[in-house]
Design an enzyme around this catalytic site. Structure first.
Site, PDB file in Angstrom:
ATOM      1  N   THR A  69     -12.986   0.001  -3.443  1.00 16.83           N
ATOM      2  CA  THR A  69     -13.274  -1.373  -2.999  1.00 16.83           C
ATOM      3  C   THR A  69     -14.017  -1.321  -1.657  1.00 16.83           C
ATOM      4  OG1 THR A  69     -11.349  -1.665  -1.579  1.00 16.83           O
ATOM      5  CG2 THR A  69     -11.021  -2.105  -3.937  1.00 16.83           C
ATOM      6  N   LYS A 107       2.508  -3.413   5.851  1.00 17.41           N
ATOM      7  CA  LYS A 107       2.730  -3.262   4.411  1.00 17.41           C
ATOM      8  C   LYS A 107       4.198  -2.943   4.110  1.00 17.41           C
ATOM      9  CE  LYS A 107      -1.489  -4.011   3.042  1.00 17.41           C
ATOM     10  NZ  LYS A 107      -1.810  -5.196   2.233  1.00 17.41           N
ATOM     11  N   SER A 119       0.877  -1.179   0.000  1.00 17.56           N
ATOM     12  CA  SER A 119       0.000   0.000   0.000  1.00 17.56           C
ATOM     13  C   SER A 119       0.906   1.219   0.000  1.00 17.56           C
ATOM     14  CB  SER A 119      -0.854   0.014   1.275  1.00 17.56           C
ATOM     15  OG  SER A 119      -1.423   1.295   1.483  1.00 17.56           O
ATOM     16  N   TYR A 144      -1.137  -0.986  10.210  1.00 17.94           N
ATOM     17  CA  TYR A 144      -1.323  -1.243   8.777  1.00 17.94           C
ATOM     18  C   TYR A 144      -0.051  -0.894   8.000  1.00 17.94           C
ATOM     19  CZ  TYR A 144      -3.635  -1.197   4.194  1.00 17.94           C
ATOM     20  OH  TYR A 144      -3.994  -1.440   2.891  1.00 17.94           O
TER      21      TYR A 144
HETATM   22  C1  CAA Z   1      -6.338   1.094   2.269  1.00 15.26           C
HETATM   23  C2  CAA Z   1      -5.036   1.600   1.821  1.00 15.26           C
HETATM   24  O1  CAA Z   1      -4.067   0.854   1.755  1.00 15.26           O
HETATM   25  C3  CAA Z   1      -4.921   2.977   1.394  1.00 15.26           C
HETATM   26  C4  CAA Z   1      -4.936   3.829   2.586  1.00 15.26           C
HETATM   27  O2  CAA Z   1      -4.086   3.727   3.413  1.00 15.26           O
HETATM   28  S1  CAA Z   1      -6.203   4.906   2.625  1.00 15.26           S
HETATM   29  C5  CAA Z   1      -5.856   5.939   3.995  1.00 15.26           C
HETATM   30  C6  CAA Z   1      -6.451   5.369   5.152  1.00 15.26           C
HETATM   31  N1  CAA Z   1      -6.378   6.313   6.179  1.00 15.26           N
HETATM   32  C7  CAA Z   1      -6.868   6.023   7.334  1.00 15.26           C
HETATM   33  O3  CAA Z   1      -7.384   4.945   7.531  1.00 15.26           O
HETATM   34  C8  CAA Z   1      -6.740   7.092   8.352  1.00 15.26           C
HETATM   35  C9  CAA Z   1      -6.759   6.476   9.677  1.00 15.26           C
HETATM   36  N2  CAA Z   1      -6.956   7.485  10.678  1.00 15.26           N
HETATM   37  C10 CAA Z   1      -8.194   7.827  11.148  1.00 15.26           C
HETATM   38  O4  CAA Z   1      -9.245   7.362  10.709  1.00 15.26           O
HETATM   39  C11 CAA Z   1      -8.211   8.810  12.301  1.00 15.26           C
HETATM   40  O5  CAA Z   1      -7.061   9.602  12.232  1.00 15.26           O
HETATM   41  C12 CAA Z   1      -8.290   8.123  13.667  1.00 15.26           C
HETATM   42  C13 CAA Z   1      -9.656   7.427  13.770  1.00 15.26           C
HETATM   43  C14 CAA Z   1      -7.190   7.118  13.889  1.00 15.26           C
HETATM   44  C15 CAA Z   1      -8.189   9.155  14.738  1.00 15.26           C
HETATM   45  O6  CAA Z   1      -8.978  10.231  14.440  1.00 15.26           O
HETATM   46  P1  CAA Z   1      -8.996  11.504  15.429  1.00 15.26           P
HETATM   47  O7  CAA Z   1      -8.430  12.664  14.721  1.00 15.26           O
HETATM   48  O8  CAA Z   1      -8.384  11.169  16.725  1.00 15.26           O
HETATM   49  O9  CAA Z   1     -10.470  11.712  15.731  1.00 15.26           O
HETATM   50  P2  CAA Z   1     -11.679  11.841  14.758  1.00 15.26           P
HETATM   51  O10 CAA Z   1     -12.758  12.468  15.568  1.00 15.26           O
HETATM   52  O11 CAA Z   1     -11.963  10.519  14.165  1.00 15.26           O
HETATM   53  O12 CAA Z   1     -11.200  12.864  13.600  1.00 15.26           O
HETATM   54  C16 CAA Z   1     -11.140  14.259  13.767  1.00 15.26           C
HETATM   55  C17 CAA Z   1     -11.463  14.922  12.464  1.00 15.26           C
HETATM   56  O13 CAA Z   1     -10.441  14.670  11.469  1.00 15.26           O
HETATM   57  C18 CAA Z   1     -10.977  13.990  10.340  1.00 15.26           C
HETATM   58  N3  CAA Z   1      -9.981  13.013   9.905  1.00 15.26           N
HETATM   59  C19 CAA Z   1      -9.469  11.995  10.628  1.00 15.26           C
HETATM   60  N4  CAA Z   1      -8.574  11.330   9.894  1.00 15.26           N
HETATM   61  C20 CAA Z   1      -8.508  11.917   8.698  1.00 15.26           C
HETATM   62  C21 CAA Z   1      -7.779  11.692   7.516  1.00 15.26           C
HETATM   63  N5  CAA Z   1      -6.947  10.671   7.420  1.00 15.26           N
HETATM   64  N6  CAA Z   1      -7.938  12.527   6.482  1.00 15.26           N
HETATM   65  C22 CAA Z   1      -8.833  13.561   6.557  1.00 15.26           C
HETATM   66  N7  CAA Z   1      -9.558  13.825   7.658  1.00 15.26           N
HETATM   67  C23 CAA Z   1      -9.404  13.013   8.708  1.00 15.26           C
HETATM   68  C24 CAA Z   1     -12.259  13.350  10.869  1.00 15.26           C
HETATM   69  O14 CAA Z   1     -13.197  13.153   9.800  1.00 15.26           O
HETATM   70  C25 CAA Z   1     -12.743  14.393  11.873  1.00 15.26           C
HETATM   71  O15 CAA Z   1     -13.371  15.477  11.249  1.00 15.26           O
HETATM   72  P3  CAA Z   1     -14.490  16.349  12.053  1.00 15.26           P
HETATM   73  O16 CAA Z   1     -13.868  16.745  13.337  1.00 15.26           O
HETATM   74  O17 CAA Z   1     -14.765  17.500  11.130  1.00 15.26           O
HETATM   75  O18 CAA Z   1     -15.652  15.425  12.228  1.00 15.26           O
HETATM   76  N1  NAI Z   2      -8.591  -0.484  -1.580  1.00 10.75           N
HETATM   77  C1  NAI Z   2      -7.521   0.253  -1.473  1.00 10.75           C
HETATM   78  O1  NAI Z   2      -7.565   1.459  -1.651  1.00 10.75           O
HETATM   79  C2  NAI Z   2      -6.219  -0.371  -1.134  1.00 10.75           C
HETATM   80  C3  NAI Z   2      -6.069  -1.697  -0.800  1.00 10.75           C
HETATM   81  N2  NAI Z   2      -4.827  -2.188  -0.516  1.00 10.75           N
HETATM   82  C4  NAI Z   2      -4.612  -3.588  -0.197  1.00 10.75           C
HETATM   83  O2  NAI Z   2      -5.140  -4.374  -1.254  1.00 10.75           O
HETATM   84  C5  NAI Z   2      -5.565  -5.636  -0.768  1.00 10.75           C
HETATM   85  C6  NAI Z   2      -6.988  -5.868  -1.206  1.00 10.75           C
HETATM   86  O3  NAI Z   2      -7.795  -4.895  -0.591  1.00 10.75           O
HETATM   87  P1  NAI Z   2      -9.276  -4.572  -1.046  1.00 10.75           P
HETATM   88  O4  NAI Z   2      -9.606  -5.357  -2.235  1.00 10.75           O
HETATM   89  O5  NAI Z   2      -9.403  -3.110  -1.050  1.00 10.75           O
HETATM   90  O6  NAI Z   2     -10.052  -5.093   0.238  1.00 10.75           O
HETATM   91  P2  NAI Z   2     -11.351  -6.002   0.394  1.00 10.75           P
HETATM   92  O7  NAI Z   2     -11.704  -5.901   1.820  1.00 10.75           O
HETATM   93  O8  NAI Z   2     -12.369  -5.669  -0.647  1.00 10.75           O
HETATM   94  O9  NAI Z   2     -10.807  -7.476   0.070  1.00 10.75           O
HETATM   95  C7  NAI Z   2      -9.925  -8.128   0.914  1.00 10.75           C
HETATM   96  C8  NAI Z   2     -10.220  -9.604   0.854  1.00 10.75           C
HETATM   97  O10 NAI Z   2      -9.268 -10.268   1.675  1.00 10.75           O
HETATM   98  C9  NAI Z   2      -9.935 -11.292   2.360  1.00 10.75           C
HETATM   99  N3  NAI Z   2      -9.220 -11.641   3.593  1.00 10.75           N
HETATM  100  C10 NAI Z   2      -9.077 -10.914   4.718  1.00 10.75           C
HETATM  101  N4  NAI Z   2      -8.395 -11.615   5.629  1.00 10.75           N
HETATM  102  C11 NAI Z   2      -8.094 -12.811   5.072  1.00 10.75           C
HETATM  103  C12 NAI Z   2      -7.417 -13.967   5.523  1.00 10.75           C
HETATM  104  N5  NAI Z   2      -6.893 -14.037   6.747  1.00 10.75           N
HETATM  105  N6  NAI Z   2      -7.286 -15.017   4.669  1.00 10.75           N
HETATM  106  C13 NAI Z   2      -7.826 -14.964   3.432  1.00 10.75           C
HETATM  107  N7  NAI Z   2      -8.482 -13.902   2.949  1.00 10.75           N
HETATM  108  C14 NAI Z   2      -8.618 -12.836   3.775  1.00 10.75           C
HETATM  109  C15 NAI Z   2     -11.316 -10.725   2.666  1.00 10.75           C
HETATM  110  O11 NAI Z   2     -12.257 -11.757   2.936  1.00 10.75           O
HETATM  111  C16 NAI Z   2     -11.621  -9.970   1.390  1.00 10.75           C
HETATM  112  O12 NAI Z   2     -12.308 -10.771   0.456  1.00 10.75           O
HETATM  113  C17 NAI Z   2      -5.371  -5.581   0.752  1.00 10.75           C
HETATM  114  O13 NAI Z   2      -4.156  -6.206   1.065  1.00 10.75           O
HETATM  115  C18 NAI Z   2      -5.304  -4.089   1.045  1.00 10.75           C
HETATM  116  O14 NAI Z   2      -4.569  -3.837   2.198  1.00 10.75           O
HETATM  117  C19 NAI Z   2      -3.716  -1.414  -0.567  1.00 10.75           C
HETATM  118  C20 NAI Z   2      -3.816  -0.093  -0.886  1.00 10.75           C
HETATM  119  C21 NAI Z   2      -5.062   0.532  -1.188  1.00 10.75           C
END
Ligand code: CAA
Ligand code: NAI
Length: 255
Positions: free
Chosen positions: A197, A166, A149, A162
């Site tokens: 997703t 990664k 990621s 996370y």
């Molecule tokens: C899946 C992938 O592989 C790709 C990615 O990584 S996608 C990026 C994923 N990012 C995340 O998951 C971010 C994780 N972090 C969070 O969700 C939060 O920071 C946290 C829940 C851990 C803590 O949040 P917090 O700041 O302590 O409290 P919380 O009340 O939830 O947030 C405060 C404010 O900041 C916003 N905020 C929190 N995290 C944010 C972020 N990453 N970006 C933008 N805004 C954010 C909230 O929406 C909230 O807004 P309001 O006050 O206006 O409602």
């Molecule tokens: N969606 C996004 O924006 C991003 C996703 N990723 C990564 O890509 C990969 C796929 O993610 P998505 O398709 O978005 O998520 P998703 O949640 O749609 O799919 C993930 C799949 O993994 C399976 N899974 C979870 N734990 C498992 C386990 N222990 N054994 C077997 N299968 C398991 C779930 O059942 C699900 O079908 C993940 O590794 C995620 O961290 C990375 C960056 C960005």
């Protein structure tokens, strides 16, 4: 070429994994879709036809992964490609000073178990089966693709577990490429940005919109089919090895 290749795709019942299974099957590959028993694997496999078989697998289990690989061998005769898409995420601060509570250690461990240990489990066992293939004219016996990621590099607040899980996948890519080079097995890792997703849908709408707006170009979430396209490109390009490739529209996530 992907036609007639045999692949295992973990996390294949949803999101990026599902799009990969679909693309590979459409291009004439045969695919073992490995996902949790609780996933929609059976339904999805039925939709995709005879070249896709679902095997319930927890990637952290040696027994489950072995069963999936045996299925590839018994049903399709070999294994050419293993794609690691299974993954899980959490968003918790290291220490919440408002609630006076530390990040739970079992949450941290769970994410590392699935994303890091599970990925390595699939890699090590797949490599064993690929090693039994006859090499092609280039000496190649198989290809492994992992999913990290962009959070491996620019993890946000709450992403300690996370991002660590990664970054470990990014870190193991080169040494494994070196380990497996003697058998002609390549390995690359994809580091996706933000893709449309179910995993991303779990983020609050506000955070998703904010993140999507911060992508330079194209300023939108990636489509899972665009990820699947890169998997195929890695499989088909014999020189890609030992590298992590970002696919993110030049996104650099802010804190
Ligand atoms: C899946 C992938 O592989 C790709 C990615 O990584 S996608 C990026 C994923 N990012 C995340 O998951 C971010 C994780 N972090 C969070 O969700 C939060 O920071 C946290 C829940 C851990 C803590 O949040 P917090 O700041 O302590 O409290 P919380 O009340 O939830 O947030 C405060 C404010 O900041 C916003 N905020 C929190 N995290 C944010 C972020 N990453 N970006 C933008 N805004 C954010 C909230 O929406 C909230 O807004 P309001 O006050 O206006 O409602
Ligand atoms: N969606 C996004 O924006 C991003 C996703 N990723 C990564 O890509 C990969 C796929 O993610 P998505 O398709 O978005 O998520 P998703 O949640 O749609 O799919 C993930 C799949 O993994 C399976 N899974 C979870 N734990 C498992 C386990 N222990 N054994 C077997 N299968 C398991 C779930 O059942 C699900 O079908 C993940 O590794 C995620 O961290 C990375 C960056 C960005």
């Amino acid at each position: 070429m992907i036609k007639n290749a045999v692949a295992v795709v973990t996390g294949g019942a949803s999101g990026l994994g599902r799009a990969t299974v679909e693309r590979l099957a459409k291009q004439g590959a045969r695919v073992v879709m490995a996902d949790l028993g609780s996933s929609k694997g059976n339904e999805v496999a039925k939709e995709l036809g005879d070249n896709v078989v679902f095997v319930p697998v927890d990637v952290t289990s040696e027994k489950d992964v072995t069963t999936a690989l045996e299925t590839a061998k018994d049903k399709f005769g070999r294994l050419d490609l293993a794609v690691n898409c299974a993954g899980t995420a959490t968003a918790v601060r290291t220490y919440n000073f408002n609630k006076n509570a530390a990040h739970r250690l079992d949450d941290f461990t769970r994410v590392l178990m699935v994303n890091t240990v599970g990925t390595f489990n699939v890699i090590r066992l797949s490599a064993g089966l690929m090693g039994t293939n006859e090499p092609n004219q280039d000496g190649q016996r198989g290809v492994i693709v992992n999913t990290a990621s962009v959070a491996a590099y620019d993890g946000q607040i709450g992403q300690a577990a996370y991002s660590a899980s990664k970054a470990a996948v990014v870190g193991m890519t080169l040494p494994i490429a070196r380990d497996l080079s003697t058998q002609g097995i390549r390995i690359c890792t994809i580091a996706p940005g933000l893709f449309n997703t179910p995993m991303l849908a779990a983020l609050p709408e506000k955070v998703r919109t904010f993140l999507a707006k911060s992508i330079p170009f194209p300023q939108r979430l990636g489509e899972p089919s665009e990820y699947a396209h890169l998997v195929q490109a890695i499989y088909e390009n014999p020189l890609m090895n030992g590298e992590t490739i970002r696919i993110d529209g030049a996104l650099r996530m802010q804190p």
